[in-house]
Design a protein around this motif. Structure first.
Motif, short mmCIF file in Angstrom:
data_model
loop_
_atom_site.label_atom_id
_atom_site.label_comp_id
_atom_site.label_asym_id
_atom_site.label_seq_id
_atom_site.Cartn_x
_atom_site.Cartn_y
_atom_site.Cartn_z
N ILE A 70 0.19 -5.20 3.89
CA ILE A 70 0.05 -3.81 4.87
C ILE A 70 0.55 -4.35 6.17
O ILE A 70 -0.26 -5.31 6.81
CB ILE A 70 -1.25 -3.55 4.99
CG1 ILE A 70 -1.98 -2.89 3.72
CG2 ILE A 70 -1.25 -2.14 6.04
CD1 ILE A 70 -3.26 -2.18 3.66
N HIS B 56 -5.65 4.57 -0.77
CA HIS B 56 -6.30 3.44 -0.11
C HIS B 56 -7.05 2.51 -0.84
O HIS B 56 -7.92 2.95 -1.76
CB HIS B 56 -7.37 4.21 1.02
CG HIS B 56 -6.59 5.24 1.65
ND1 HIS B 56 -5.78 4.96 2.77
CD2 HIS B 56 -6.87 6.71 1.99
CE1 HIS B 56 -5.43 6.21 3.28
NE2 HIS B 56 -6.03 7.21 2.67
N ALA C 92 0.87 -1.28 -0.08
CA ALA C 92 0.10 -0.05 -0.14
C ALA C 92 0.95 1.15 0.19
O ALA C 92 1.86 1.29 0.85
CB ALA C 92 -0.69 0.02 1.31
N ASP D 241 -5.61 0.56 6.41
CA ASP D 241 -5.41 1.26 5.06
C ASP D 241 -6.09 2.64 5.19
O ASP D 241 -6.76 3.09 4.18
CB ASP D 241 -5.77 0.39 3.76
CG ASP D 241 -4.81 0.97 2.49
OD1 ASP D 241 -4.07 1.98 2.53
OD2 ASP D 241 -5.52 0.66 1.51
#
Length: 186
Positions: free
Chosen positions: A77, A44, A40, A125
């Protein structure tokens, strides 16, 4: 016997080099077999969702949590500010690798009533999923629903690693049997 006798040191060095090469090949195959990942990077793309919840007899809730990854690739993430479940005792539950599309039942958590009112949530995120607030727009889990086990989604990676270890041991034993059977001590 043809040529000069081989020293046992040279044989061990050659065998060690062969084993190292084999281990490297197995590791490379494992890496190639894993799906591609992307991290990421400010945009988003992964949003947490409350799939359903169940109120337990002790006033706690079992929440079944999933996510939607809107990108076309797997997104990693790591745990931290961009991927954390609160309170902290739930920190190890969320996954760190997110496949594309909608994934239901990524993990479950049993959350006390006090934690619900204190804001038990999953921050992922850039999105925050507050379990109590999300329950108003999420269905209760039907009583016939088999809830997923609590966990963090590492099962496939652990299985792949275990298979690599078992394969390496198997190959090394097979080679050792072949070497022991063909030894010429004359």
């Amino acid at each position: 016997m043809d040529g000069l006798p081989r020293s046992s040191t040279a044989r061990r060095l050659r065998a060690g080099a062969g084993h190292a090469t084999l281990a490297a090949v197995i590791a490379l195959v494992g890496l190639v077999a894993l799906p591609g990942t992307a991290s990421a990077s400010g945009t988003h793309t992964v949003k947490p969702v409350l799939n359903c919840y169940r109120e337990n007899p002790d006033d706690s809730w079992t929440v079944v949590v999933g996510y939607v990854n809107s990108s076309r690739t797997t997104v990693d993430i790591p745990r931290g500010p961009g991927n954390q479940a609160l309170p902290s005792r739930f920190a190890s539950l969320p996954p760190t690798s997110f496949r594309p599309g909608t994934v239901n039942g990524a993990f479950t958590a049993v959350v006390s009533r006090a934690d619900l009112y204190a804001g038990a949530r999953w921050v992922l995120d850039g999105y925050t999923l507050d379990y109590r607030a999300a329950a108003s727009s999420s269905p209760a889990c039907p009583s016939s629903t088999e809830l997923p086990a609590q966990g963090n989604g590492l099962g496939p990676a652990i299985g792949l690693a275990a298979a690599g270890v078992v394969g390496t041991v198997w190959v090394l034993r097979a080679r050792a049997r072949g070497t022991a059977g063909g030894r010429d001590d004359a």
